[in-house]
Write a protein that holds these residues in place. Structure first.
Motif, mmCIF file in Angstrom:
data_model
loop_
_atom_site.group_PDB
_atom_site.id
_atom_site.type_symbol
_atom_site.label_atom_id
_atom_site.label_comp_id
_atom_site.label_asym_id
_atom_site.label_seq_id
_atom_site.Cartn_x
_atom_site.Cartn_y
_atom_site.Cartn_z
ATOM 1 N N ASN A 299 31.727 -62.517 77.245
ATOM 2 C CA ASN A 299 31.752 -63.975 77.412
ATOM 3 C C ASN A 299 33.175 -64.509 77.521
ATOM 4 O O ASN A 299 33.470 -65.376 78.361
ATOM 5 C CB ASN A 299 31.034 -64.642 76.243
ATOM 6 N N GLN A 300 34.091 -63.994 76.684
ATOM 7 C CA GLN A 300 35.476 -64.447 76.730
ATOM 8 C C GLN A 300 36.147 -64.047 78.033
ATOM 9 O O GLN A 300 36.879 -64.836 78.645
ATOM 10 C CB GLN A 300 36.247 -63.867 75.538
ATOM 11 N N SER A 301 35.870 -62.806 78.472
ATOM 12 C CA SER A 301 36.454 -62.355 79.733
ATOM 13 C C SER A 301 35.915 -63.160 80.907
ATOM 14 O O SER A 301 36.649 -63.484 81.852
ATOM 15 C CB SER A 301 36.159 -60.870 79.929
ATOM 16 N N LEU A 302 34.633 -63.494 80.856
ATOM 17 C CA LEU A 302 34.040 -64.289 81.932
ATOM 18 C C LEU A 302 34.646 -65.689 81.978
ATOM 19 O O LEU A 302 34.939 -66.225 83.059
ATOM 20 C CB LEU A 302 32.525 -64.361 81.721
ATOM 21 N N SER A 303 34.878 -66.259 80.796
ATOM 22 C CA SER A 303 35.490 -67.591 80.756
ATOM 23 C C SER A 303 36.920 -67.554 81.274
ATOM 24 O O SER A 303 37.351 -68.445 82.021
ATOM 25 C CB SER A 303 35.459 -68.118 79.324
ATOM 26 N N ASP A 309 42.456 -69.859 87.567
ATOM 27 C CA ASP A 309 43.104 -70.727 88.543
ATOM 28 C C ASP A 309 42.906 -72.180 88.109
ATOM 29 O O ASP A 309 42.157 -72.473 87.180
ATOM 30 C CB ASP A 309 42.504 -70.497 89.937
ATOM 31 N N SER A 310 43.578 -73.054 88.767
ATOM 32 C CA SER A 310 43.481 -74.468 88.428
ATOM 33 C C SER A 310 42.052 -74.966 88.632
ATOM 34 O O SER A 310 41.353 -74.570 89.578
ATOM 35 C CB SER A 310 44.447 -75.277 89.302
ATOM 36 N N ASN A 316 41.544 -74.131 95.575
ATOM 37 C CA ASN A 316 42.008 -73.228 96.614
ATOM 38 C C ASN A 316 40.881 -72.241 96.918
ATOM 39 O O ASN A 316 40.486 -71.453 96.067
ATOM 40 C CB ASN A 316 43.267 -72.488 96.129
ATOM 41 N N MET A 317 40.362 -72.296 98.126
ATOM 42 C CA MET A 317 39.152 -71.533 98.432
ATOM 43 C C MET A 317 39.371 -70.030 98.334
ATOM 44 O O MET A 317 38.473 -69.292 97.909
ATOM 45 C CB MET A 317 38.662 -71.888 99.838
ATOM 46 N N ASN A 318 40.546 -69.540 98.691
ATOM 47 C CA ASN A 318 40.799 -68.101 98.585
ATOM 48 C C ASN A 318 40.752 -67.650 97.128
ATOM 49 O O ASN A 318 40.071 -66.667 96.775
ATOM 50 C CB ASN A 318 42.149 -67.760 99.213
ATOM 51 N N ASN A 319 41.470 -68.368 96.265
ATOM 52 C CA ASN A 319 41.445 -68.023 94.844
ATOM 53 C C ASN A 319 40.063 -68.251 94.233
ATOM 54 O O ASN A 319 39.608 -67.493 93.373
ATOM 55 C CB ASN A 319 42.489 -68.846 94.088
ATOM 56 N N TYR A 320 39.395 -69.291 94.705
ATOM 57 C CA TYR A 320 38.066 -69.607 94.176
ATOM 58 C C TYR A 320 37.065 -68.477 94.460
ATOM 59 O O TYR A 320 36.305 -68.054 93.570
ATOM 60 C CB TYR A 320 37.581 -70.923 94.791
ATOM 61 N N MET A 321 37.078 -67.959 95.678
ATOM 62 C CA MET A 321 36.132 -66.899 96.036
ATOM 63 C C MET A 321 36.468 -65.605 95.294
ATOM 64 O O MET A 321 35.574 -64.853 94.904
ATOM 65 C CB MET A 321 36.155 -66.672 97.553
#
Length: 389
Positions: A299-303, A309-310, A316-321
């Motif tokens: 759970n912590q790693s997933l969060s 990223d911000s 930012n779509m690249n970072n988001y994906m």
């Protein structure tokens, strides 16, 4: 030659106007007349009398061909036929024992194949009927906008009713099957309780205990199937009652807590049994702590992955994906945690069955079923309580 006499030549009087041994009404009389017309008419009296004799006493083959033209004339060729073989004189040979045994085996194999085919067809028919029933139940549930399994009617934000459209079809199928399993489980527990009260022998009681364990394994198989399709449905506990969800641990009950509940219902225990149960409870607690810590780390790693990223919008779509891809890879390990927790629950129940005697195991499983039954009853009472305006 006297052409004015008006009399027919005397040579024509020897031919009869109709065949002598043929019915004039038959359809084959024309054929006989045509045969007569083919004979020579300008030969002598001796020569001309031969066709008349042939027609007077025709061969049997000719009569047969005239009466039935479809049948060919069978010629006598006995003088050309060779000597009859000994095998033909002896007649058909009787099959030996090996041939008879092989024929019997073939008949038996064909019979078994027909039985298997019949059973397979019946199984397909029963599966089709069951599928139609499930579809009807799901349609009825969608119309009512409620769950089947644990009876959770309200959910979501601000108590909005949850319709069947909000869950996957695999989860809905699991809810239906789990509801049926609860009904069968209730009947089986009643049979087990009656068997204990009747003081049956250990062998007779063992049959009911084994039946209980087999039926419990069925719900484990159901959960493993839905875990592949919709793991969040198991983790959320929406297939259970609200009171059961209060004590939920990774898709089910906590086995160490269950041991504490039922240990007082199976006394008296021998010293060896007490040591076995204490060791089981300790090992179960250690496994539970390890799984709980692993799930907390997940759970912590997933969060952290989601917030790497911000969180500003639009992102930012690249970072988001990239974040979503990493989060999905980590979520795939959630199925492993649920499977290990179910395995621990399964091993705990079977280990108790090995430690206890048959009568103690029967009372243990009755107490376990009664515990969950009271949880479901508490949920029903809570949902049916009078509401304050």
């Amino acid at each position: 030659m006297n052409s004015t006499s008006g009399m027919r030549p005397p040579t024509l009087n020897i031919f009869p106007s109709q065949p002598m041994h043929v019915d004039p009404s038959s359809s084959n009389s024309k054929t006989s007349l045509e045969l007569v017309s083919l004979s020579p008419q300008k030969s002598g009296s001796k020569r001309a009398s031969e066709p008349s004799m042939e027609l007077t006493n025709p061969p049997k083959q000719l009569l047969a061909s005239v009466s039935d033209p479809s049948k060919p004339v069978k010629r006598e060729r006995n003088h050309r036929k060779g000597p009859t073989s000994s095998s033909e004189q002896e007649g058909p040979k009787t099959p030996d024992a090996k041939t008879l045994r092989r024929l019997a085996q073939n008949r038996e194999a064909a019979r078994k194949s027909r039985l298997r085919k019949k059973a397979y067809i019946q199984q397909l028919e029963s599966s089709r009927i069951r599928l139609n029933q499930m579809e009807q139940e799901l349609t009825h549930a969608r119309n009512q906008g409620m769950f089947f399994g644990g009876g959770a009617i309200m959910g979501g934000e601000q108590g909005i009713p949850i319709s069947m459209n909000s869950i996957s079809s695999d989860a809905a199928m699991f809810d239906v099957e789990y509801g049926r399993w609860l009904e069968e489980h209730h009947h089986l527990v009643c049979e087990l309780r009656a068997a204990v009260q009747e003081h049956l022998s250990e062998n007779e009681l063992r049959m009911f205990v084994d039946k209980f364990l087999t039926q419990y394994d069925q719900v484990m198989n159901l959960k493993s199937l839905v875990a592949k399709a919709d793991i969040f449905h198991l983790v959320s506990g929406m297939w259970m009652t609200p009171a059961e969800r209060c004590f939920m641990w990774i898709g089910g009950f906590k086995p160490s807590e269950l041991i504490k509940v039922i240990v007082g219902q199976i006394e008296p225990l021998s010293e060896q049994q007490i040591m076995g149960i204490c060791g089981l409870q300790q090992s179960t607690q250690e496994a539970e702590e390890a799984l709980s810590q692993g799930l907390e780390v997940l759970n912590q790693s997933l969060s952290n992955t989601i917030t790497s990223d911000s969180l500003s919008y639009p992102p930012n779509m690249n970072n988001y994906m990239e974040q979503m891809a990493m989060a999905m890879n980590k979520l795939s390990t959630l199925e492993s945690f649920v499977r290990q927790a179910d395995l621990l629950r399964h091993q705990t129940i079977h280990r108790l069955n090995q430690i206890l005697t048959t009568h103690q195991a029967a009372r243990c499983f009755i107490a376990m079923a009664e515990y969950f039954h009271r949880m479901r009853a508490l949920s029903s009472l809570w949902l049916a309580r009078p509401r304050q305006e």
